[in-house]
Each structure stands twice: as structure tokens, then as C-alpha cells.
Motif scaffolding. Structure first.
Motif, PDB file in Angstrom:
ATOM      1  N   ALA A   1       7.382   0.657  -8.861  1.00  0.00           N
ATOM      2  CA  ALA A   1       7.547  -0.131  -7.637  1.00  0.00           C
ATOM      3  C   ALA A   1       7.183  -1.577  -7.933  1.00  0.00           C
TER       4      ALA A   1
ATOM      5  N   LEU B   1       6.282  -5.595  -6.166  1.00  0.00           N
ATOM      6  CA  LEU B   1       5.781  -6.332  -5.013  1.00  0.00           C
ATOM      7  C   LEU B   1       5.957  -7.815  -5.281  1.00  0.00           C
TER       8      LEU B   1
ATOM      9  N   SER C   1       7.507  -5.187   1.036  1.00  0.00           N
ATOM     10  CA  SER C   1       7.921  -5.508  -0.326  1.00  0.00           C
ATOM     11  C   SER C   1       7.425  -6.883  -0.762  1.00  0.00           C
TER      12      SER C   1
END
Length: 249
Positions: A238, A240, A169
Motif C-alpha cells: 500500500a 500513502l 490515500s
């Protein structure tokens, strides 16, 4: 190359499996795209390199033939029948058009989950030479791969001299770094095919995001600090976390 704070690109459906994918010039002869034999064993089918391919062979085909295609994805297959002369016209078309459709340019589109397939026919004769089947699955997760260092120009030129590793992550950036989004199914299968994805960076003053060939984006550090990159596509979002430990490079 113009840096962007928000850009759209095509995500990679992972064709080669594993957490680290590499192909280097020192591994041996140049890679040749992997062909899959048809179900009748009379023809070969190849997946053409596009932004759904991590390792692209120098003949323009994927180094591994995909088993799973993402729903909504666009992709190309070619068929070759060695039992006929090159002058014989063959037509590649979907078997079940409710699962796979064809664009005018020959691009295939995965419409819904299930078993899809293509068949190679003699033009005008309606005779099937061979066929190939593949699974179509709905994306349920997006993960990120990255590579960095002097090899980052290789994916653009097509040279087989880069390595991509799966991220968690968080990513620490101290130099130009490539990032690629990967779709997976609920069962963990890597999904091939081009799926539009919107890629954004929260603070472009910390890191620039630029589009590269075959769906990759390049991160260029500007100053030390932390920010976040988000990717959204295929009904999935998602993020990051990015930590820049070095200045402009």
C-alpha cells in the motif's frame, strides 16, 4: 532517533474497531486490559499488548480482545484460572497445531485461515480447564492510521493520552506525526497479530521516517514538498501520498 529511508517494522492488526481509536487520561480511570471468558466459563484469556494493539491498557494487555488474527501473524495470549491457587501450574497450548503453532518462548503463530484456539491445561495431568476460540483470516487490505501533536510521545511511554484516526490515500504533515499500518480481511474485519512490514519513503529529504515502539513509525517534516511512503507485508503493498506543508520541527 536515527531517521531511515527504508526500515522494517511490525504492522498493527487492529484490535479495537472503528475509524477513530482513542484513550485519554481524562476519560476516567486508567484502562484495564479486556479479558475474554473461556468457552467453559472457568478461565479468563487476555491478549498481551504488542505491536498489534492500537490501545494498550496500563496493565500490559489490549484494551479490547481481538476476534480475528492475521495469517502468518505472531501473538501472545495468557490464561488465568481463578479456581486454583497461584501455585498450581497451568499450560497454555494450541488446540489444532495445523492452524496455530507455538514458539519456544510461548509466542503463538497463526499458520492458516480457519478457526484457531488455545486450551488451558493442568501441567502433567492432561486435564483441560478451559479453552478459547478465535478466527484466523488472510490479510487482503492494508490501511493507515495516524496521530499527531503533543500526544505523540504517549504511545511510547504507555500513557493513555492519544488518538489515532484512519487515513485515506493522502496525509498532510506539518509536524511530527505517527503512522501505523493496519491489516484487514476481505470481509473488512480488523486483524490482530504482528506481521513484518517493510516501510519506505521515496524522498527522505522531505520527510524523515523513524521507528518507534509497538510498530509505529514517526514522520518528521524537513521541507515543503510531496513524496510517497510505501508499506509492504503479508503479501500486500500500500502507498500513502505525503504533503509536507511546514519545515523542520
Amino acid at each position: 532517533m536515527k531517521p531511515l529511508s527504508a526500515l522494517s517494522f511490525v504492522a498493527l492488526g487492529l484490535v479495537a474497531s472503528g475509524c477513530v481509536v482513542s484513550a485519554t487520561a481524562t476519560d476516567g480511570p486508567p484502562l484495564t486490559g479486556a479479558a475474554q471468558s473461556g468457552s467453559l466459563g472457568l478461565a479468563k484469556f487476555q491478549y498481551a499488548c504488542d505491536s498489534s494493539t492500537l490501545v494498550c491498557a496500563q496493565d500490559g494487555n489490549a484494551a479490547a480482545f481481538p476476534s480475528y488474527i492475521a495469517t502468518g501473524a505472531r501473538f501472545k495470549l495468557t490464561g488465568r484460572y481463578d479456581g486454583e491457587s497461584p501455585a498450581t501450574a497451568l499450560v497454555l497450548s494450541p488446540i489444532a497445531r495445523e492452524l496455530v503453532s507455538t514458539d519456544p518462548d510461548g509466542t503463538l503463530v497463526a499458520l492458516q485461515a480457519g478457526w484457531g484456539g488455545v486450551e488451558l491445561k493442568k501441567r502433567g495431568a492432561g486435564e483441560t480447564v478451559d479453552f478459547a476460540m478465535f478466527r484466523i483470516a488472510t490479510p487482503s487490505k492494508m490501511v493507515f492510521f495516524s496521530t499527531y501533536g503533543s500526544s505523540t510521545t504517549s504511545p511510547v511511554t504507555g500513557a493513555q493520552s492519544w488518538k489515532m484516526s484512519e487515513l485515506g490515500s493522502r496525509l498532510t504533515v506539518s509536524q511530527r506525526t505517527l503512522v501505523q499500518a493496519i491489516f484487514r480481511s476481505s470481509g473488512g474485519e480488523s486483524l490482530a497479530g504482528e506481521v513484518p512490514v517493510d516501510f519506505k519513503v521515496a524522498d527522505p529529504s522531505i520527510v524523515d521516517v523513524s521507528s518507534l515502539a509497538r510498530g509505529r513509525v514517526e514522520l518528521t517534516p524537513r521541507k515543503k514538498g510531496t513524496t510517497e511512503i510505501s508499506a509492504e507485508g503479508g503479501g500486500i503493498k500500500a502507498t500513502l501520498a505525503i504533503e509536507v506543508t511546514g519545515g523542520a520541527s
